[in-house]
Design an enzyme around this catalytic site. Structure first.
Site, PDB file in Angstrom:
ATOM      1  N   ASP A  92       0.957  -1.137   0.007  1.00 61.49           N
ATOM      2  CA  ASP A  92       0.129   0.054  -0.072  1.00 61.49           C
ATOM      3  C   ASP A  92       0.941   1.236   0.004  1.00 61.49           C
ATOM      4  OD1 ASP A  92      -2.279   1.422   2.300  1.00 61.49           O
ATOM      5  OD2 ASP A  92      -2.324   1.506  -0.002  1.00 61.49           O
ATOM      6  N   GLU A 152     -11.375   4.325  -1.044  1.00 57.69           N
ATOM      7  CA  GLU A 152     -11.946   4.520   0.211  1.00 57.69           C
ATOM      8  C   GLU A 152     -12.527   5.621   0.301  1.00 57.69           C
ATOM      9  OE1 GLU A 152      -8.657   3.885  -0.783  1.00 57.69           O
ATOM     10  OE2 GLU A 152      -7.172   5.410  -0.250  1.00 57.69           O
ATOM     11  N   ASP A 204      -3.422  -3.095  -2.173  1.00 63.18           N
ATOM     12  CA  ASP A 204      -4.298  -1.987  -2.490  1.00 63.18           C
ATOM     13  C   ASP A 204      -4.036  -1.416  -3.535  1.00 63.18           C
ATOM     14  OD1 ASP A 204      -5.144   1.013  -0.543  1.00 63.18           O
ATOM     15  OD2 ASP A 204      -6.503  -0.626  -1.484  1.00 63.18           O
ATOM     16  N   ASN A 205      -5.264  -0.787  -4.170  1.00 63.41           N
ATOM     17  CA  ASN A 205      -5.351   0.153  -5.209  1.00 63.41           C
ATOM     18  C   ASN A 205      -4.801  -0.360  -6.519  1.00 63.41           C
ATOM     19  OD1 ASN A 205      -3.551   2.042  -2.685  1.00 63.41           O
ATOM     20  ND2 ASN A 205      -5.603   2.519  -3.253  1.00 63.41           N
ATOM     21  N   LYS A 247       2.406   2.828  -6.196  1.00 68.53           N
ATOM     22  CA  LYS A 247       1.972   1.714  -7.441  1.00 68.53           C
ATOM     23  C   LYS A 247       3.208   1.399  -8.068  1.00 68.53           C
ATOM     24  CE  LYS A 247       0.770   5.880 -10.375  1.00 68.53           C
ATOM     25  NZ  LYS A 247      -0.291   6.537 -11.045  1.00 68.53           N
TER      26      LYS A 247
HETATM   27  C1  LIG Z   1      -3.706  10.168  -3.429  1.00 72.72           C
HETATM   28  C2  LIG Z   1      -5.053   9.429  -4.217  1.00 72.72           C
HETATM   29  C3  LIG Z   1      -6.004  10.200  -4.828  1.00 72.72           C
HETATM   30  C4  LIG Z   1      -6.880   9.322  -5.330  1.00 72.72           C
HETATM   31  C5  LIG Z   1      -8.016   9.710  -6.374  1.00 72.72           C
HETATM   32  O1  LIG Z   1      -8.521   9.079  -7.195  1.00 72.72           O
HETATM   33  N1  LIG Z   1      -8.974  10.749  -5.759  1.00 72.72           N
HETATM   34  C6  LIG Z   1     -10.268  11.208  -6.443  1.00 72.72           C
HETATM   35  C7  LIG Z   1     -11.311  11.062  -5.386  1.00 72.72           C
HETATM   36  N2  LIG Z   1     -11.057  12.108  -4.288  1.00 72.72           N
HETATM   37  C8  LIG Z   1     -12.083  11.999  -3.405  1.00 72.72           C
HETATM   38  C9  LIG Z   1      -9.739  11.526  -3.822  1.00 72.72           C
HETATM   39  C10 LIG Z   1      -8.501  11.432  -4.513  1.00 72.72           C
HETATM   40  S1  LIG Z   1      -6.636   7.554  -4.998  1.00 72.72           S
HETATM   41  C11 LIG Z   1      -5.227   8.158  -4.127  1.00 72.72           C
HETATM   42  C12 LIG Z   1      -4.452   7.058  -3.200  1.00 72.72           C
HETATM   43  C13 LIG Z   1      -5.259   5.965  -2.663  1.00 72.72           C
HETATM   44  C14 LIG Z   1      -4.619   5.163  -1.994  1.00 72.72           C
HETATM   45  O2  LIG Z   1      -5.287   4.285  -1.225  1.00 72.72           O
HETATM   46  C15 LIG Z   1      -3.286   5.095  -1.964  1.00 72.72           C
HETATM   47  N3  LIG Z   1      -2.502   4.176  -1.255  1.00 72.72           N
HETATM   48  C16 LIG Z   1      -0.990   3.988  -0.943  1.00 72.72           C
HETATM   49  N4  LIG Z   1      -0.400   5.299  -1.851  1.00 72.72           N
HETATM   50  C17 LIG Z   1      -1.161   6.104  -2.611  1.00 72.72           C
HETATM   51  O3  LIG Z   1      -0.409   6.735  -3.187  1.00 72.72           O
HETATM   52  C18 LIG Z   1      -2.655   6.023  -2.609  1.00 72.72           C
HETATM   53  C19 LIG Z   1      -3.006   7.099  -3.357  1.00 72.72           C
HETATM   54 MG   LIG Z   2      -4.066   2.449  -0.532  1.00 69.46          MG
END
Ligand SMILES: Cc1cc(C(=O)N2CCN(C)CC2)sc1-c1cc(O)c2nc[nH]c(=O)c2c1
Ligand SMILES: [Mg+2]
Length: 214
Positions: free
Chosen positions: A141, A199, A169-170, A144
């Site tokens: 996590d 999330e 994750d992701n 990527k």
């Molecule tokens: C920083 C980020 C932005 C995201 C997104 O699509 N967004 C649109 C929707 N809005 C609401 C939020 C922002 S998803 C995400 C993300 C999520 C994880 O779980 C991560 N886990 C580990 N390391 C990561 O770099 C990591 C990045």
């Molecule tokens: Mg994550």
């Protein structure tokens, strides 16, 4: 200056959660992320899947790549069996500092080791430094671009054994296409995708569970 989002998340934990009660720490972070500020914790929906995999594996040795504020660290550590231990690697010292306090607020500091630094630098030294033979469970996590090089490094360092469970994750959002292709095509892994959502949002995301076959 002012506070950072991790610092505001920590304050929400200290104001809303009960010291020593890991469930209340998890609930406080989920509340903060749903009602105050989105943050990149694995969250409650994917967290439920994480819980079920950790409970199934019941790991004595667990590794987390990417601590952030310690939310998934707490989710994993609260489910470890007696004698179980979790090492979590975090590149960002500000995140690590907040995570240590969140983990301590949950009362789980004795089962968790937060290690600051780059995963690629630390993985080759985990055996000698922590007396680890191999990992029963690995949660990916962090970033990527590092999922694939880091599991190849774990393989090369002999830190995976027949049956080690990797959970990533992701794999959809932000997405880890090269990692997915590798674990799904390799004869050394048996993979399964758990569909879920990013999330605290309605966007698609999911967790990939891969069992190392040796
Ligand atoms: C920083 C980020 C932005 C995201 C997104 O699509 N967004 C649109 C929707 N809005 C609401 C939020 C922002 S998803 C995400 C993300 C999520 C994880 O779980 C991560 N886990 C580990 N390391 C990561 O770099 C990591 C990045
Ligand atoms: Mg994550």
């Amino acid at each position: 200056t002012g506070t950072t989002r991790p610092q505001r998340l920590l304050r929400a934990v200290q104001e809303r959660a009960t010291r020593g009660d890991s469930e209340s720490v998890i609930a406080a972070i989920d509340h903060f992320c749903r009602h105050q500020e989105w943050a990149m914790n694995v969250g409650d929906e994917k967290g439920f899947i994480l819980d079920s995999v950790v409970s199934e594996v019941s790991p004595q040795t667990a590794l987390e790549l990417g601590t952030y504020c310690g939310y998934s660290t707490v989710r994993i550590a609260r489910l470890l069996p007696p004698g179980g231990h979790l090492i979590t690697l975090e590149f960002n010292p500000n995140y690590a500092a907040v995570a240590r306090q969140v983990i301590a607020w949950a009362g789980l500091e004795d089962m968790v080791q937060v290690v600051e630094g780059a995963s690629g630098d630390w993985i080759p030294h985990l055996r000698e430094h922590f007396g680890i033979e191999s990992f029963d469970f690995v949660f990916l996590d962090h970033w990527k671009e590092l999922y694939l090089p880091d599991i190849k490094l774990l393989e090369e360092c002999g830190l995976l054994r027949k049956g080690t469970v990797l959970l990533a994750d992701n794999v959809v959002c932000p997405g880890t296409p090269d990692y997915l292709e590798y674990v799904r095509k390799s004869q050394s892994y048996e993979s399964h995708y758990f569909g879920s959502h990013l999330e605290y949002t309605r966007a698609e995301d999911g967790l990939e569970k891969s069992v190392y076959l040796g």
